[in-house]
Write an enzyme that holds these catalytic residues in place. Structure first.
Site, PDB file in Angstrom:
ATOM      1  N   ARG A  43       1.754   8.473  12.919  1.00 39.02           N
ATOM      2  CA  ARG A  43       1.403   9.693  13.640  1.00 39.02           C
ATOM      3  C   ARG A  43      -0.091  10.010  13.558  1.00 39.02           C
ATOM      4  O   ARG A  43      -0.678  10.551  14.500  1.00 39.02           O
ATOM      5  CB  ARG A  43       2.201  10.866  13.065  1.00 39.02           C
ATOM      6  CG  ARG A  43       1.885  12.205  13.715  1.00 39.02           C
ATOM      7  CD  ARG A  43       2.291  13.365  12.841  1.00 39.02           C
ATOM      8  NE  ARG A  43       1.675  13.251  11.533  1.00 39.02           N
ATOM      9  CZ  ARG A  43       2.140  13.851  10.440  1.00 39.02           C
ATOM     10  NH1 ARG A  43       3.227  14.572  10.499  1.00 39.02           N
ATOM     11  NH2 ARG A  43       1.512  13.696   9.283  1.00 39.02           N
ATOM     12  N   PHE A  50      15.762  19.080  -1.144  1.00 42.81           N
ATOM     13  CA  PHE A  50      14.401  18.631  -1.434  1.00 42.81           C
ATOM     14  C   PHE A  50      14.157  17.237  -0.840  1.00 42.81           C
ATOM     15  O   PHE A  50      13.097  16.972  -0.280  1.00 42.81           O
ATOM     16  CB  PHE A  50      14.204  18.604  -2.955  1.00 42.81           C
ATOM     17  CG  PHE A  50      12.880  18.041  -3.397  1.00 42.81           C
ATOM     18  CD1 PHE A  50      11.754  18.851  -3.483  1.00 42.81           C
ATOM     19  CD2 PHE A  50      12.752  16.701  -3.748  1.00 42.81           C
ATOM     20  CE1 PHE A  50      10.528  18.338  -3.894  1.00 42.81           C
ATOM     21  CE2 PHE A  50      11.533  16.182  -4.155  1.00 42.81           C
ATOM     22  CZ  PHE A  50      10.412  17.002  -4.230  1.00 42.81           C
ATOM     23  N   ARG A  77     -10.907   5.971   8.750  1.00 43.06           N
ATOM     24  CA  ARG A  77      -9.925   5.334   7.862  1.00 43.06           C
ATOM     25  C   ARG A  77      -8.961   4.495   8.693  1.00 43.06           C
ATOM     26  O   ARG A  77      -8.611   4.882   9.805  1.00 43.06           O
ATOM     27  CB  ARG A  77      -9.125   6.401   7.113  1.00 43.06           C
ATOM     28  CG  ARG A  77      -9.940   7.205   6.114  1.00 43.06           C
ATOM     29  CD  ARG A  77      -9.015   7.990   5.207  1.00 43.06           C
ATOM     30  NE  ARG A  77      -8.193   8.914   5.986  1.00 43.06           N
ATOM     31  CZ  ARG A  77      -8.304  10.246   5.910  1.00 43.06           C
ATOM     32  NH1 ARG A  77      -9.199  10.787   5.126  1.00 43.06           N
ATOM     33  NH2 ARG A  77      -7.514  11.026   6.635  1.00 43.06           N
ATOM     34  N   TYR A  82       0.843  -1.203   0.000  1.00 45.54           N
ATOM     35  CA  TYR A  82       0.000   0.000   0.000  1.00 45.54           C
ATOM     36  C   TYR A  82       0.882   1.259   0.000  1.00 45.54           C
ATOM     37  O   TYR A  82       0.664   2.183  -0.786  1.00 45.54           O
ATOM     38  CB  TYR A  82      -0.938   0.016   1.217  1.00 45.54           C
ATOM     39  CG  TYR A  82      -1.671   1.336   1.339  1.00 45.54           C
ATOM     40  CD1 TYR A  82      -2.728   1.635   0.481  1.00 45.54           C
ATOM     41  CD2 TYR A  82      -1.275   2.299   2.260  1.00 45.54           C
ATOM     42  CE1 TYR A  82      -3.379   2.867   0.547  1.00 45.54           C
ATOM     43  CE2 TYR A  82      -1.916   3.529   2.344  1.00 45.54           C
ATOM     44  CZ  TYR A  82      -2.963   3.813   1.481  1.00 45.54           C
ATOM     45  OH  TYR A  82      -3.584   5.032   1.540  1.00 45.54           O
TER      46      TYR A  82
END
Length: 389
Positions: free
Chosen positions: A190, A260, A200, A143
């Site tokens: 978290r 980044f 969910r 997932y």
């Protein structure tokens, strides 16, 4: 934004506006990227944000949503396609998809091919998980691969396509996948309570079922001790990605790409350290302090500094391991392997040193101009609060 907006066409200007509206945490780091890579990553982000908005929209029935996710990538080449029925907060990216798809078609073909391919694979993966729950730890990895690992792989291929990074960065999909998994698992861990409240579930059943009958039971005050043990086991699972993260970052050559990639990873380790053995995860939001976040962003500009940061946080976790915790041995083991890699003078340490001149103060101030930092610290606050998936 860090670059002159007026030099941009109307469509791209609109895209950057959407970027700043939809992504608090990534807008600033994306806009600090060099050259044409910046536009490619901006468009990539918006395309995936549009796909994600379809996935999240509970008002779309499954029999409509599944084919929609499967076909989404083809809309990149249909100038007029848009979707106006969404009720989601980011529906703007679907309602004005023609502007995004037009700018997508303005990108070089190398970038288009990567974005379209990832969009296709992700749509298929999202559709698969709409119809089932995350069961085993292998399914959890799968997932997370679909929703985040593929993003890491796509970004890595964009870095290589731009020639700012070596081709190996885009080819080594396992390392790139780990970059995404580490961030995604951190967000999932978290966000336990927030996800519960919204109905969910992303924690893998194979793990939580050893601690409770239902995942929602972990939020009950009388179950707080087992809840924290379950939390610690998942954090231990996530820490296994850190060695790959360090290897990946050690290969990067371009400063803007390094920042980044590194900033979200150090935020993630700081978040895990704050969540570890912390009952607060089941009672409210666990945040890293804004000052801590800004310091992290300023420091995470070279591989040695990132290793030191990772070392510091796994050390913090190590100090908190309860002797009675069922995962304590596993946690100690994974921390030992991270230490071995991030200790100054470890074999990997000398692999890639930026020269001192490159890291002079002037250089650092240029790389992280104040505007960049202030935007980022705002972003970070929200990253910490909301966690962009």
């Amino acid at each position: 934004p860090l670059f002159p907006q007026d030099s941009l066409g109307c469509g791209l200007r609109t895209c950057y506006r959407y970027l700043n509206q939809t992504s608090r945490s990534f807008a600033a780091v994306i806009q600090a990227l060099d050259g044409e890579l910046r536009h490619a990553v901006c468009i990539f982000y918006l395309v995936l944000r549009a796909l994600d908005t379809v996935e999240d929209d509970m008002s779309i029935p499954l029999d409509v949503k599944v084919p929609m996710l499967h076909e989404f990538h083809s809309h990149l080449y249909q100038p007029d396609w848009k979707y106006t029925e969404s009720k989601e907060k980011d529906r703007q990216v679907l309602e004005d998809f023609p502007t995004i798809s037009m700018e997508f078609r303005n990108l070089s073909k190398v970038y288009q091919d990567v974005i379209s391919d990832i969009c296709h694979k992700m749509g298929v993966g999202m559709a698969e998980f709409l119809e089932k729950k995350v069961d085993s730890q292998r399914e959890w990895d799968k997932y997370c691969h679909y929703v985040a690992g593929l993003v890491g792989i796509g970004l890595s291929r964009l870095f290589s396509a731009s020639e700012l990074e070596d081709s190996i960065v885009g080819q080594d999909t396992d390392l790139a996948n780990s970059m995404g998994l580490f961030l995604q698992k951190t967000n999932i861990i978290r966000d336990y309570l927030e996800d519960q409240l919204e109905g969910r579930e992303f924690w893998p059943r194979e793990v939580w079922s050893r601690y409770a009958k239902k995942l929602s039971d972990l939020a009950k005050p009388e179950n707080i001790d087992v809840a924290v043990q379950c939390l610690n086991e998942l954090i231990t699972n996530a820490l296994h990605h850190v060695p790959d993260v360090l290897t990946y970052l050690s290969r990067l050559k371009n400063q803007s790409v390094f920042n980044f990639c590194a900033i979200p990873q150090v935020m993630a380790i700081a978040t895990l350290a704050a969540c570890y053995n912390n009952q607060q995860v089941f009672r409210g939001v666990v945040k890293i302090r804004k000052g801590q976040a800004v310091t992290l962003m300023m420091d995470a500009t070279n591989i040695q500094a990132v290793k030191a940061i990772m070392y510091q946080y796994v050390e913090e976790i190590y100090q908190k391991i309860p002797s009675t915790d069922p995962s304590s041995n596993k946690t100690q083991q994974v921390i030992a392997s991270i230490r071995a890699m991030s200790l100054p003078g470890s074999p990997m340490a000398s692999r890639h040193h930026y020269s001192p001149i490159y890291l002079s103060c002037a250089m650092l101030l240029a790389a992280l101009s104040w505007q960049y930092l202030s935007t980022l610290s705002k972003a970070t606050e929200e990253y910490v609060q909301a966690g962009d998936n």
